[in-house]
Scaffold this motif. Structure first.
Motif, PDB file in Angstrom:
ATOM      1  N   LYS A 286       0.805  -1.217   0.000  1.00 25.02           N
ATOM      2  CA  LYS A 286       0.000   0.000   0.000  1.00 25.02           C
ATOM      3  C   LYS A 286       0.842   1.274   0.000  1.00 25.02           C
ATOM      4  CE  LYS A 286      -0.595  -0.035   5.058  1.00 25.02           C
ATOM      5  NZ  LYS A 286      -1.587  -0.134   6.163  1.00 25.02           N
ATOM      6  N   ASP A 287       2.148   1.161   0.297  1.00 26.74           N
ATOM      7  CA  ASP A 287       2.992   2.346   0.372  1.00 26.74           C
ATOM      8  C   ASP A 287       4.113   2.341  -0.671  1.00 26.74           C
ATOM      9  OD1 ASP A 287       4.455   0.271   1.411  1.00 26.74           O
ATOM     10  OD2 ASP A 287       5.139   1.356   3.200  1.00 26.74           O
ATOM     11  N   ARG A 288       3.915   1.651  -1.772  1.00 32.69           N
ATOM     12  CA  ARG A 288       4.911   1.592  -2.835  1.00 32.69           C
ATOM     13  C   ARG A 288       4.267   2.001  -4.161  1.00 32.69           C
ATOM     14  NH1 ARG A 288       8.735  -2.394  -1.002  1.00 32.69           N
ATOM     15  NH2 ARG A 288       9.822  -2.328  -2.999  1.00 32.69           N
ATOM     16  N   PRO A 289       5.085   2.474  -5.129  1.00 32.28           N
ATOM     17  CA  PRO A 289       6.550   2.497  -5.149  1.00 32.28           C
ATOM     18  C   PRO A 289       7.145   3.660  -4.365  1.00 32.28           C
ATOM     19  CG  PRO A 289       5.706   3.413  -7.174  1.00 32.28           C
ATOM     20  CD  PRO A 289       4.507   2.933  -6.409  1.00 32.28           C
ATOM     21  N   GLN A 290       8.413   3.465  -3.972  1.00 31.00           N
ATOM     22  CA  GLN A 290       9.193   4.496  -3.307  1.00 31.00           C
ATOM     23  C   GLN A 290      10.539   4.626  -4.021  1.00 31.00           C
ATOM     24  OE1 GLN A 290       9.632   3.834   0.921  1.00 31.00           O
ATOM     25  NE2 GLN A 290       7.509   3.176   1.164  1.00 31.00           N
ATOM     26  N   PRO A 291      11.046   5.844  -4.204  1.00 34.50           N
ATOM     27  CA  PRO A 291      12.303   6.011  -4.939  1.00 34.50           C
ATOM     28  C   PRO A 291      13.472   5.219  -4.359  1.00 34.50           C
ATOM     29  CG  PRO A 291      11.214   8.120  -4.681  1.00 34.50           C
ATOM     30  CD  PRO A 291      10.428   7.136  -3.864  1.00 34.50           C
ATOM     31  N   ARG A 292      13.691   5.319  -3.067  1.00 33.79           N
ATOM     32  CA  ARG A 292      14.871   4.673  -2.477  1.00 33.79           C
ATOM     33  C   ARG A 292      14.842   3.165  -2.633  1.00 33.79           C
ATOM     34  NH1 ARG A 292      16.002   6.247   3.579  1.00 33.79           N
ATOM     35  NH2 ARG A 292      14.454   4.618   3.944  1.00 33.79           N
ATOM     36  N   MET A 293      13.649   2.578  -2.654  1.00 32.36           N
ATOM     37  CA  MET A 293      13.514   1.123  -2.697  1.00 32.36           C
ATOM     38  C   MET A 293      13.330   0.580  -4.111  1.00 32.36           C
ATOM     39  SD  MET A 293      11.048   0.721   0.638  1.00 32.36           S
ATOM     40  CE  MET A 293      11.197  -1.052   0.803  1.00 32.36           C
ATOM     41  N   ASP A 294      12.829   1.385  -5.026  1.00 34.78           N
ATOM     42  CA  ASP A 294      12.397   0.846  -6.331  1.00 34.78           C
ATOM     43  C   ASP A 294      13.061   1.480  -7.555  1.00 34.78           C
ATOM     44  OD1 ASP A 294      10.475  -0.869  -5.076  1.00 34.78           O
ATOM     45  OD2 ASP A 294       9.197   0.875  -4.773  1.00 34.78           O
ATOM     46  N   ARG A 295      13.849   2.527  -7.386  1.00 32.12           N
ATOM     47  CA  ARG A 295      14.372   3.239  -8.563  1.00 32.12           C
ATOM     48  C   ARG A 295      15.365   2.424  -9.378  1.00 32.12           C
ATOM     49  NH1 ARG A 295      16.861   7.599  -4.490  1.00 32.12           N
ATOM     50  NH2 ARG A 295      18.508   6.331  -3.560  1.00 32.12           N
ATOM     51  N   ASN A 296      16.040   1.449  -8.773  1.00 29.40           N
ATOM     52  CA  ASN A 296      17.065   0.694  -9.502  1.00 29.40           C
ATOM     53  C   ASN A 296      16.564  -0.631 -10.076  1.00 29.40           C
ATOM     54  OD1 ASN A 296      19.278   2.524  -9.205  1.00 29.40           O
ATOM     55  ND2 ASN A 296      19.390   1.945  -7.051  1.00 29.40           N
ATOM     56  N   LEU A 297      15.263  -0.874 -10.030  1.00 29.43           N
ATOM     57  CA  LEU A 297      14.719  -2.091 -10.622  1.00 29.43           C
ATOM     58  C   LEU A 297      15.010  -2.117 -12.120  1.00 29.43           C
ATOM     59  CD1 LEU A 297      11.224  -2.240  -8.848  1.00 29.43           C
ATOM     60  CD2 LEU A 297      13.209  -3.706  -8.401  1.00 29.43           C
ATOM     61  N   GLY A 298      15.344  -3.279 -12.624  1.00 29.35           N
ATOM     62  CA  GLY A 298      15.631  -3.405 -14.048  1.00 29.35           C
ATOM     63  C   GLY A 298      16.813  -2.572 -14.482  1.00 29.35           C
ATOM     64  N   GLY A 299      17.816  -2.464 -13.600  1.00 24.04           N
ATOM     65  CA  GLY A 299      18.963  -1.629 -13.919  1.00 24.04           C
ATOM     66  C   GLY A 299      18.617  -0.156 -14.004  1.00 24.04           C
ATOM     67  N   GLY A 300      17.541   0.244 -13.346  1.00 21.18           N
ATOM     68  CA  GLY A 300      17.088   1.630 -13.403  1.00 21.18           C
ATOM     69  C   GLY A 300      16.161   1.917 -14.564  1.00 21.18           C
ATOM     70  N   MET A 301      15.785   0.869 -15.325  1.00 21.38           N
ATOM     71  CA  MET A 301      14.949   1.064 -16.524  1.00 21.38           C
ATOM     72  C   MET A 301      13.489   0.659 -16.318  1.00 21.38           C
ATOM     73  SD  MET A 301      16.694   2.483 -18.968  1.00 21.38           S
ATOM     74  CE  MET A 301      15.842   2.067 -20.495  1.00 21.38           C
ATOM     75  N   THR A 302      13.171  -0.041 -15.250  1.00 23.72           N
ATOM     76  CA  THR A 302      11.787  -0.434 -14.984  1.00 23.72           C
ATOM     77  C   THR A 302      11.010   0.735 -14.378  1.00 23.72           C
ATOM     78  OG1 THR A 302      12.252  -2.788 -14.709  1.00 23.72           O
ATOM     79  CG2 THR A 302      10.332  -1.936 -13.540  1.00 23.72           C
ATOM     80  N   VAL A 303       9.769   0.907 -14.800  1.00 22.45           N
ATOM     81  CA  VAL A 303       8.857   1.881 -14.203  1.00 22.45           C
ATOM     82  C   VAL A 303       7.937   1.123 -13.246  1.00 22.45           C
ATOM     83  CG1 VAL A 303       7.028   3.566 -14.625  1.00 22.45           C
ATOM     84  CG2 VAL A 303       8.942   3.367 -16.229  1.00 22.45           C
ATOM     85  N   SER A 304       7.882   1.559 -12.002  1.00 22.43           N
ATOM     86  CA  SER A 304       7.033   0.911 -11.002  1.00 22.43           C
ATOM     87  C   SER A 304       5.706   1.641 -10.877  1.00 22.43           C
ATOM     88  CB  SER A 304       7.729   0.901  -9.633  1.00 22.43           C
ATOM     89  OG  SER A 304       8.966   0.230  -9.693  1.00 22.43           O
ATOM     90  N   VAL A 305       4.638   0.868 -10.651  1.00 26.40           N
ATOM     91  CA  VAL A 305       3.327   1.467 -10.400  1.00 26.40           C
ATOM     92  C   VAL A 305       2.712   0.841  -9.152  1.00 26.40           C
ATOM     93  CG1 VAL A 305       2.861   1.999 -12.824  1.00 26.40           C
ATOM     94  CG2 VAL A 305       2.077  -0.156 -11.874  1.00 26.40           C
ATOM     95  N   GLY A 306       1.866   1.602  -8.497  1.00 25.07           N
ATOM     96  CA  GLY A 306       1.167   1.091  -7.319  1.00 25.07           C
ATOM     97  C   GLY A 306       0.015   2.003  -6.962  1.00 25.07           C
ATOM     98  N   ARG A 307      -0.690   1.647  -5.867  1.00 27.40           N
ATOM     99  CA  ARG A 307      -1.833   2.415  -5.374  1.00 27.40           C
ATOM    100  C   ARG A 307      -2.859   2.674  -6.482  1.00 27.40           C
ATOM    101  NH1 ARG A 307      -1.978   7.080  -1.978  1.00 27.40           N
ATOM    102  NH2 ARG A 307      -3.663   5.850  -1.092  1.00 27.40           N
TER     103      ARG A 307
END
Length: 342
Positions: A286-307
Motif C-alpha cells: 500500500k505504500d509503494r513504489p518508493q524512490p529509495r527502494m524501487d528506482r534501480n529495478l531493471g537496472g534503473g529502466m523499470t517503471v514501477s506502479v502502485g496504489r
C-alpha cells in the motif's frame, strides 16, 4: 559482431556520466569519443570530469582525451547528446548534417515536426520520421530524441491504457533534485522544502505526451486528441521521480482492468540489451513504489506502479537519470540498430 563506434556530447555532465556508465561495457556500442566544452577539451577525461556517480569511473574512459564538440573532431557513427538545450539546438543538426546518427536527451528539438520523439515501448513506428527528416533536410545523418524524464515515466504507463479510450490525464510530480543537474538546486533552497515550480517542465509534459501517443501517418505525427494537465514539484530526493496520475477513460475500466493491463504489457523488445523485464512492475504494497527502494529495478529502466484506485488513480515512479535520460537514449539507439538504421 563488430561494435558500433559511439561518442558522447556533453560527456562531463551528470547525464553525460550516465551515458558513459551505460556504454562502457555495452555489447553493441564502443565508446570512441568523449566531447565537452573548450575548458575540458584536450584534457584526460579523469582530469576534466568530476565523477559524481556511485559506480567507479571506467579505467579506459578515465584515460581518454576529451575532444571539442565538433563533428570534425568526433570519431563515431552515433553520438549520444547530453548537451544543454541552447547548444543542442544548433550542434545536433550540425552532427546530423555531417552524417552522424544523433540520439539526443536534450529538449531543443523534441517538438520539431520532422524529428522523432520516441520511447521504444510506446511508439517505435514514429522512427519512420527519420526518412521524412532526411528527405526534408538533405542530411546523411539524423536526429532522434527521447522525452523529458517526467514524461517518460507517465507515458510508459499510459501506453497499455490506450485501449480504454483515454480522454484526459492529470499529473502531479514529485521530482528528484538530480534532474536539475549537480548545480541545479541550491541546498538551502531544497532542504526541508518542496519547490512547486520547475521551469518549462509542465509545458514539456503536456505537449510531449500528446506527440508520443499520437499517430504517424507516413509524413507527420498527428497528436493524440486528449488533454494533459501537469503540476510539477521538486522534492528532496536524490534520484527517482514519483508521479501521481489520474486518467479519465471512455470505457470506464475497473482497477483490476488497469492492473491487468500493466501486468500484461509486453512491447516485444526483450532482444534489446537495455530493455528491462518487466517494463512495468506492479507493486502490491500500500505504500509503494518508493524512490529509495524501487528506482534501480531493471537496472534503473523499470517503471514501477502502485496504489491503483478507482478514478482511475495510481502512482508511478522511475529513475530519472537512467530511464528518464541516458537509458532512454541508449534504448532508442538499440532500437535503431535492430531496425537497420545504424
Amino acid at each position: 559482431m563488430a561494435k558500433i563506434k559511439a561518442g558522447v556530447l556533453g560527456a562531463t555532465g551528470n547525464v553525460g556520466q550516465r551515458f558513459i556508465e551505460m556504454l562502457s561495457e555495452h555489447p553493441w556500442f564502443e565508446l570512441t569519443s568523449l566531447a565537452a566544452s573548450d575548458r575540458s577539451a584536450g584534457k584526460k577525461y579523469g582530469e576534466a570530469a568530476s565523477w559524481r556517480l556511485e559506480s567507479k569511473i571506467p579505467e579506459e574512459v578515465s584515460d581518454m582525451t576529451v575532444v571539442p564538440v565538433d563533428p570534425k573532431k568526433v570519431d563515431a557513427d552515433i553520438v549520444f547528446s547530453a548537451l544543454p538545450t541552447d547548444l543542442a539546438k544548433t550542434v545536433e543538426p550540425e552532427f546530423a548534417k555531417a552524417g552522424f546518427a544523433v540520439a539526443s536527451n536534450a529538449s531543443a528539438l523534441r517538438m520539431v515536426k520532422d524529428i522523432p520523439l520516441v520511447i521504444p515501448e510506446v511508439n517505435p513506428e514514429h522512427l519512420g520520421l527519420i526518412d521524412v527528416q532526411q528527405d526534408n533536410r538533405k542530411w546523411d545523418g539524423y536526429v532522434v530524441t527521447n522525452p523529458n524524464c517526467t514524461t517518460i515515466m507517465m507515458t510508459v504507463t499510459l501506453k497499455p491504457l490506450m485501449k480504454f479510450g483515454i480522454e484526459k490525464i492529470y499529473l502531479a510530480s514529485m521530482q528528484a533534485i538530480s534532474g536539475a543537474g549537480y548545480d541545479g538546486v541550491a541546498s538551502m533552497a531544497i532542504l526541508d522544502n518542496v519547490i512547486p515550480y520547475i521551469d518549462k517542465e509542465e509545458e514539456k509534459v503536456e505537449t510531449e505526451t500528446k506527440k508520443l501517443l499520437g499517430e504517424f501517418n507516413g509524413s507527420e505525427i498527428v497528436d493524440a486528441p486528449f488533454a494533459v494537465s501537469a503540476s510539477c514539484n521538486r522534492v528532496m530526493v536524490m534520484d527517482g521521480h514519483t508521479e501521481a496520475v489520474w486518467v479519465e477513460m471512455a470505457d470506464n475500466p475497473s482497477t483490476e482492468d488497469i492492473k491487468q493491463a500493466f501486468l500484461e504489457f509486453d512491447p516485444g523488445l526483450s532482444d534489446l540489451p537495455t530493455e528491462p523485464a518487466p517494463v512495468i512492475e506492479v507493486k502490491e504494497e500500500k505504500d509503494r513504489p518508493q524512490p529509495r527502494m524501487d528506482r534501480n529495478l531493471g537496472g534503473g529502466m523499470t517503471v514501477s506502479v502502485g496504489r491503483i484506485r478507482p478514478g482511475i488513480r495510481y502512482i508511478c515512479m522511475g529513475h530519472n537519470t537512467i530511464r528518464g535520460a541516458a537509458g532512454a537514449s541508449v534504448l532508442n539507439a538499440e532500437l535503431l540498430k535492430k531496425m537497420g538504421k545504424l
